[in-house]
Scaffold this motif. Structure first.
Motif: not given
Length: 118
Positions: A93-102, A104
């Motif tokens: 989940l942490k890695e997924s959130d970071e990828r989504q933030r990048d 966006r």
């Protein structure tokens, strides 16, 4: 100390060859970590992974008379298997959130951030 297949023990690297590393085990016995049992990746130079006189944890793969087969990479596999499902999910989940933030951030940069034009 008599060694048994499946045990994980501490040892000291006593010699390095182009086909593996010799490790002295507790009790004075010596075993061989074949180059294929050093890491999960291709190992061209074993000296990039172990050094002489280095203390290492090894798993005993085989005992055939005086020959003891050892593994470094299988000790690491066991540690990875001990990670709980919740820990793996939290990491995902942490890695997924970071990828989504990048993603966006990159998308907004390409659009020129149209919200500021209003």
């Amino acid at each position: 100390m008599s060694v048994k297949v499946g045990q994980t023990v501490e040892g000291v690297v006593t010699g390095i060859t182009n086909f593996g590393a010799f490790v002295e085990l507790p009790g004075g016995e010596t075993g061989l970590v074949h180059i294929s049992e050093v890491a999960d990746t291709y190992v061209k130079d074993i000296r990039k992974f172990v050094k002489e006189d280095e203390q290492v944890r090894v798993k005993i793969l085989s005992v055939d008379g005086d020959k003891i087969g050892l593994s470094l990479r299988r000790v690491k596999e066991n540690k990875e298997k001990l990670v709980s499902f919740e820990d793996k999910m939290a990491k995902f989940l942490k890695e997924s959130d970071e990828r989504q933030r990048d993603l966006r951030k990159n998308t907004e940069a390409k659009r020129g951030n149209r919200d500021s034009i209003k």
